[in-house]
Design an enzyme around this catalytic site. Sequence first.
Site, short mmCIF file in Angstrom:
data_model
loop_
_atom_site.label_atom_id
_atom_site.label_comp_id
_atom_site.label_asym_id
_atom_site.label_seq_id
_atom_site.Cartn_x
_atom_site.Cartn_y
_atom_site.Cartn_z
N GLU A 141 -25.45 -35.51 -1.87
CA GLU A 141 -25.92 -36.76 -1.25
C GLU A 141 -25.21 -37.96 -1.91
OE1 GLU A 141 -28.81 -39.89 -2.49
OE2 GLU A 141 -30.06 -38.09 -2.27
N HIS A 142 -25.19 -37.99 -3.24
CA HIS A 142 -24.50 -39.08 -3.94
C HIS A 142 -23.02 -39.13 -3.54
CE1 HIS A 142 -26.98 -40.70 -7.43
NE2 HIS A 142 -27.83 -39.94 -6.77
#
Lengths: 420, 430
Positions: free
Chosen positions: B72-73
Amino acid sequence: MKFIQEQYQRGVICNCGLADHFKTEYLSVDFVLPLTEENATGMSLLAGVLSQGCKKYPGIDQISRYLARYYGASFSLTASKAGEMELLSLSFTYLDNKFAIDGEDIQGAILELLYEMLFHPWIENDAFLTEHVRQEKINLSDKIKGLFNDKRVYSLERCKELMCAQEAFGVHETGSIETLEKFDEKRLYQFFQKMMSEAYVVISYVGKGEALFLKDLAEKFCARSGEMPSTDTQVFTVKTKEIIEEMDLNQSKLNLGFRLNEASLKDGAASRLFNVMYGGSATSKLFLNVRERLSLCYYCSSVLDRFKNVMFVSSGVEADKYEEARSEIEFQLKALAKGDFSDEEFDNAKSYLIDSICGFKDSQPSLASMMISGALRNDMKSPEQEIEEIRKVDRQAIIEIAKGAKLDTVYLLKGVHNEQ
Amino acid sequence: MIQRNTYECQIIGEKYEKLIHPSGLTIYYMSMPEKAKKAAMIATKFGSINYCFETLDGRQVSVPNGTAHFLEHKLFEGEAGNAFDFYGKTGAKANAYTSNDKTAYYFVCSDQFEENLDVLLSFVTHPFLTNENVEKEKGIIAQEIRMYEDEPSWQGYFTMVEGLYQNHPIRRDIAGTVEDIYSLTPEILMDCYNTFYHPENLVLAVAGDLSLESVLEAVDRYFKVGESRSKIITPIDEPDEAGIHYTEKSMLVSRPIFHLGFKDNHTDVSGFELAKKEMEVEILLEYLFGKSSPFFNELYKDGLINHEFDCWYDLSDYFSFCVISGESDDPEAVEKHAFKCIEELYEKGVDEGRFKEIRNGLFGSLVIETDRAYSMVNRLVGNHLNGANTLDSIEALQQITVDDLLERAKEMFSNDCSCMSVINPQKEGK
């Protein structure tokens, strides 16, 4: 949207934001007193005691059931500070009458509850109920003792307290345990009566129609004789203080408190833009450098208190990275002061703020909060006016504010692992 | 061809459309005329519990804890820079989150929706993972993990989940440990990306004063037809009973913090039934433990709980449990009282008056939700991934009977399936 501000009584200000597109309405009453230990503690204790119910609806369950009946209306009663003012805020969010399945008058029901809570509190012999005050004193005392549970918030509040130890701003919004001891059911009721007759009142409504009921509500309060409480913004930093305290934690919390200059005080739009560019967004100097470039933290952000004209930076870092993080945070402020930022960064910050303000149109609490801030600084603006001012800010204004920001206090809550 | 269906709720006059793009992507569109804010969210059914899969070339892969969150990051980074630099031009507020069962990316804006949607779709469909940028992210996420290690309520909640479940992958930490994430490489992340970010595993929801045509044009640009996908395996072998009934930890807190969880083993519900079940549980929680309940009011008067008290329901198609949580010097007394109230419900039955009030209250909060673009996209995405339809909740609410509630309560609240976790104040010097 239409925004109206009226003062039907001296010191009782009515804010009104009207539009037809809302499904809900928002109504709030804020009482404003100078921030002192006595007022912060008294208002925080009142928030608890008044939530216990009123003469007509005695009990937390009675109020909850009343609100549920009127289609899940919600109510909040909280004490908070804004600059060197303490506010007790009673607010309601409720559905527009058109959704009442059985045709009830939801707005009327909410107004009634508001009247009852403020004008017919649950008292006996000129005092609140002993049992309620005893219970809420314990709850408030627990709350004050529990402030350190959330280390991020706690360390920021501790930084404010240390930086402004000699100023009203150093008082915590929940008050203190020592002052709490002085309140009993009689004294708290006297405090309540004093607040009802002397505190500045800001009534805010966001909804539709002509809001004629606001005049009646305002006239329930007597005219105020004193002045709106003010905040001292003329304290200057002589030398930066560095304070380190230790706690058994995995992550250290770094907080920096800055005092801002006259330019920031005079130009609110420029001051907010400066904050967005420095640490108030994901395109800010602090986010891009302390987090993204150096990987020193997960969060590093700045917040402004426009009443007090101060700014705080908070971050969570490894204890051995304290010096590196601090020096980068200071370095990025110098970069802004030297004008070391692109036109794109500057324009992005404007877009960021303008987009937020445009979005207020959908959120009654945001509109109300904007109107309340305007009333407290006697400078009410519509979202359009705020946007106009933001557009007008030039690069030089940012540079002037960055130059004038003085680092007053560095507070590190250092994570250490004690011997088991 | 695009498949297209309209879902409508007559009671409040709201509707949304559900479309299936030829690539397999599901799209939800809700028009909100006159609203200033517009929102979009794209999510994948890839959370901390999804850690096993078989790649197209037949490799069985099991990834470390924290992988979905790490990815996600990384999807905020592209070859041309950081997603925030692009959102920055329009002023949109963008973010993402990873939970047990999904990863979601979103933005909210007042202007230039099409430009922002382009940024969202472009970043989510173009992973840019290098040794260097993966290494850089480790420092940032390590600090995020450190932050959670010091958060008592998160620790209390997670300790409860670990006690409630014995083998279920919900016991896997969302962010992982610092060691877990330091073992990640661009290759592991790309394997996950290729598996979980296939259009058939993704859902896009948009809401606000905007046109569907422009959304479909953007989707056409980024999602292609006919890509094959690897096989996702989510092994769940969970006994009905809770693993342990009591668990505790010490941290720097002023008073004990408790989380009492009730595991529900009836997770094979979907569609309208799921929406109805969710509403039944919400009613029961307020009825038994909410601020209008005798439970809350008696315990509050006795000083056993305060306004920190809360109760909620967590559900997906993989798990379902209720939590009651708060601060108390005597969590054991709170637990006893909770079970006593549940017993009383079986003995005395449901009070019609209170039931109707609570139903009215829930109706109001659902209507309020349909007024907010972000709430709607978040709900549409969440319900889709669980197999439910968003507006069903309002219809379902009207159909619930007193008998339904009693039956649901018996499924939900059982002694064998509960776990109490307590975070105790740490003694000085420890």
